[in-house]
Design a protein around this motif. Structure first.
Motif, PDB file in Angstrom:
ATOM      1  N   HIS A 100       0.813  -1.186   0.086  1.00 54.02           N
ATOM      2  CA  HIS A 100      -0.096  -0.013   0.033  1.00 54.02           C
ATOM      3  C   HIS A 100       0.801   1.267  -0.045  1.00 54.02           C
ATOM      4  O   HIS A 100       0.341   2.331  -0.461  1.00 54.02           O
ATOM      5  N   HIS A 103       1.743   1.976  -3.584  1.00 56.30           N
ATOM      6  CA  HIS A 103       0.452   2.359  -4.359  1.00 56.30           C
ATOM      7  C   HIS A 103       0.415   3.723  -3.843  1.00 56.30           C
ATOM      8  O   HIS A 103       0.147   4.850  -4.814  1.00 56.30           O
ATOM      9  N   ASP A 122      -7.879  -1.708  -2.293  1.00 50.43           N
ATOM     10  CA  ASP A 122      -7.324  -2.483  -3.305  1.00 50.43           C
ATOM     11  C   ASP A 122      -8.069  -3.943  -2.823  1.00 50.43           C
ATOM     12  O   ASP A 122      -8.918  -4.101  -1.804  1.00 50.43           O
ATOM     13  N   ASP A 157      -7.413  -1.301   3.078  1.00 48.14           N
ATOM     14  CA  ASP A 157      -7.465   0.037   2.958  1.00 48.14           C
ATOM     15  C   ASP A 157      -6.553   0.835   3.719  1.00 48.14           C
ATOM     16  O   ASP A 157      -6.605   0.369   4.897  1.00 48.14           O
ATOM     17  N   GLY A 195     -12.056  -4.720  -2.934  1.00 50.96           N
ATOM     18  CA  GLY A 195     -11.607  -5.164  -4.638  1.00 50.96           C
ATOM     19  C   GLY A 195     -11.782  -6.873  -4.352  1.00 50.96           C
ATOM     20  O   GLY A 195     -12.176  -7.362  -5.440  1.00 50.96           O
ATOM     21  N   GLY A 301      -4.798   2.310  -5.850  1.00 49.29           N
ATOM     22  CA  GLY A 301      -5.283   1.206  -5.790  1.00 49.29           C
ATOM     23  C   GLY A 301      -6.148   0.380  -6.639  1.00 49.29           C
ATOM     24  O   GLY A 301      -6.888   1.341  -7.235  1.00 49.29           O
ATOM     25  N   GLY A 302      -6.282  -0.881  -6.856  1.00 49.50           N
ATOM     26  CA  GLY A 302      -7.169  -1.280  -7.866  1.00 49.50           C
ATOM     27  C   GLY A 302      -8.692  -0.953  -7.999  1.00 49.50           C
ATOM     28  O   GLY A 302      -8.967  -0.755  -9.159  1.00 49.50           O
ATOM     29  N   SER A 329      -3.786   0.041 -10.379  1.00 50.02           N
ATOM     30  CA  SER A 329      -3.635  -1.248 -10.057  1.00 50.02           C
ATOM     31  C   SER A 329      -2.217  -1.541  -9.798  1.00 50.02           C
ATOM     32  O   SER A 329      -1.303  -0.685  -9.586  1.00 50.02           O
ATOM     33  N   ASP A 330      -1.922  -2.980  -9.734  1.00 55.83           N
ATOM     34  CA  ASP A 330      -0.531  -3.312  -9.393  1.00 55.83           C
ATOM     35  C   ASP A 330       0.545  -2.987 -10.367  1.00 55.83           C
ATOM     36  O   ASP A 330       1.653  -2.818 -10.119  1.00 55.83           O
TER      37      ASP A 330
END
Length: 566
Positions: A100, A103, A122, A157, A195, A301-302, A329-330
């Motif tokens: 995270h 991200h 995500d 989160d 997610g 995050g996704g 996303s990743d």
């Protein structure tokens, strides 16, 4: 002249990628899938890192620092699902950060903010044990009920404040990881992540977890209120996924034919799931922002790729200004790793960005000419344009007659959206164009919508909110008077996932829209990624030509060379 500072960021999760930062600027970046041609490829980072080094014309000896991030482990220097570039070296130094945090830095590094809050949502981040090993000083902000849990837990989160130099954690939530159940739907990641919930519905509706983006396209065909049970609950500042709704989902899709036969049923499920996700996202962000208010918010995050939920966040003005990370996303982890290295590890100042997400290497006209001259080209008419204006006029005229164009220009986009560098372009209003592209070029489901690319200064003319949306990450509503002329880029509910084209970092695509506007009196083009179903977006001229041969595309533009099927 001083030596540049080079930092490599590498993401080794699924959707792997590598980023090369030069003096705080992204000079090159690539997603691994673009090289290997395997969708969502990740793990080993040798090819992606080598691509970046080669594009910049340097070797590993020129690199000052490497920052890496995976998901469930801390990769070893020499080997991770294959030999790594650092296997025979002790330099450069490698630093590890949590999922995270990577991200979060990907968002602040690419944003225009000097200070801001950051929300990460995500499916699944770093395990708690690994997180505390990497960032032990953050233990104090984690709820005691999380620390006392004996089962494996992962980030779901996280909320941070960026003070212009470093990330300050404000709130982090974790959830236990679930195991697959034979007789009940189970979330594929953590038990209580947004997610994970959306991925579960994707698997139920489409048969796999990689099609979450399709749910957003399917949902407008459904009806609100068919299902009235709640998927989430909110307790003590935390979000949880309820369990009982799974009992109502007892008809999973067994394949595309089954899905089509029961289309209305699955569309209603998608509608319900999308509305549940919107509600959960809004609650989470409002809850965090109410306790730690700031006028600027980065969201990543996704889950931040959900353009419908994003538009609703804009509608309720949860912050004065919101930046939605384009590579949320990743695939964006490598960006965050690189920026962490520059900002927090090296303590260097944040460098302003022009907003571009196009970080791939460029292929010269000489390279393209050499490639074309080595191929059998008897099936094509070939034209080389010296003047850019003549090329753009030609393309605008062809688009206005209903021709489809594969558009290959400059360095490729980083992230899931084609923004005018690796695009399929078409007229937004010619009858049946949407169906033709879905069936004969993209080879994908007929319910999938296409996006409108519009000149930035014309967006208010065509769309109700008229928001700036350069990354195709917000939906808007097409104005009634333009529904017919934009029928191929307007979804069944009147919505459109808009791309506002910025001439500062996308000049040729902007000029093409100007040329098309002069030709058609429409300042909008249908824009979709230069690929077909199941294929990563095209990276090289060779891949573009192969796609051109395999599909019903009429014209392929490779920089200044135009190939037209006879």
């Amino acid at each position: 002249m001083s030596k540049p500072i080079y930092i490599i960021g590498t993401g080794l999760s699924h959707n792997g990628s590598a980023v090369l930062l030069k003096d705080g600027h992204v000079c090159v970046a690539i997603e691994k899938e673009r090289i290997t041609r395997i969708k969502h490829d990740g793990g080993n980072d040798l090819q992606a890192i080598q691509y970046c080094l080669d594009a910049e014309g340097i070797t590993l000896k020129d690199v000052d620092l490497v920052v890496q991030c995976e998901n469930f482990s801390i990769p070893k220097r020499d080997y991770f699902k294959g030999k790594r570039p650092f296997s025979n070296t002790e330099e450069p130094k490698i630093v590890n950060i949590s999922h995270h945090l990577a991200h979060a830095y990907s968002a602040v590094g690419t944003s225009h903010f000097s200070t801001c809050n950051v929300m990460v949502i995500d499916g699944c981040g770093s395990p708690l044990e690994q997180f505390l090993e990497l960032h032990p000083y953050q233990k104090d902000i984690i709820d005691s009920s999380i620390l006392n849990e004996i089962q494996m837990q992962c980030e779901k989160d996280s909320f941070y404040h960026f003070d212009g130099q470093k990330m300050i954690p404000l709130y982090k939530d974790f959830s236990i990881v679930t195991k697959e159940s034979e007789n009940r739907l189970s979330l594929p990641t953590t038990q209580h992540s947004i997610g994970g919930f959306y991925a579960t519905i994707s698997k139920y509706v489409f048969g796999n977890m990689d099609d979450v983006g399709k749910l957003m396209g399917l949902a407008p065909y459904g009806v609100s209120g068919v299902y009235n049970f709640e998927a989430f609950k909110f307790e003590s500042n935390r979000l949880f996924v309820k369990d009982y709704w799974k009992d109502y989902l007892n008809n999973p899709s067994s394949g595309y034919e089954y899905f089509k036969k029961h289309f209305t049923y699955y569309a209603n499920i998608a509608k319900w799931a999308q509305e549940q996700v919107e509600k959960a996202v809004i609650w989470c962000i409002q809850e965090r922002m109410s306790k730690y208010p700031h006028e600027n918010l980065c969201y990543t995050g996704g889950v931040a790729l959900n353009a419908v939920a994003n538009a609703k966040l804009m509608d309720i003005e949860v912050a004065k200004d919101i930046y939605f990370e384009p590579a949320a996303s990743d695939n964006g982890l490598a960006l965050g790793c690189a920026y962490y290295g520059w900002l927090e590890y090296m303590k260097m100042p944040k460098i302003a960005t022009d907003g571009s997400t196009c970080f791939g290497k460029e292929y010269s006209q000489n390279e393209i000419d050499f490639f074309i001259n080595s191929q059998e080209m008897e099936s094509f008419q070939i034209q080389n344009f010296i003047e850019e204006d003549e090329l753009l006029k030609y393309c605008a005229k062809e688009l206005n007659t209903g021709k489809t164009i594969g558009w290959f220009h400059s360095g490729s986009e980083f992230g899931p959206r084609s923004l005018g560098r690796r695009s399929i372009l078409a007229h937004p209003g010619i009858e049946n164009m949407k169906n033709h592209i879905n069936a004969n070029i993209k080879f994908r489901e007929d319910f999938r919508p296409f996006a409108p690319a519009v000149l930035k200064d014309k967006v208010n003319e065509y769309f109700e909110s008229g928001r700036n949306s350069p990354y195709m990450i917000l939906v808007d509503k097409t104005k009634k008077e333009h529904l017919n002329s934009l029928k191929n880029v307007t979804h069944c509910n009147g919505s459109a996932r808009v791309q506002t084209v910025d001439e500062t970092w996308n000049p040729r695509f902007s000029k093409l829209l100007v040329a098309f506007h002069k030709e058609s009196e429409i300042a909008v083009l249908l824009n979709t990624s230069l690929n077909r179903k199941g294929m990563p977006i095209v990276e090289t001229p060779q891949e573009a030509l192969q796609l051109f041969k395999e599909t019903a595309l009429d014209i392929l533009v490779l920089e200044n060379t135009v190939l037209k099927k006879k």
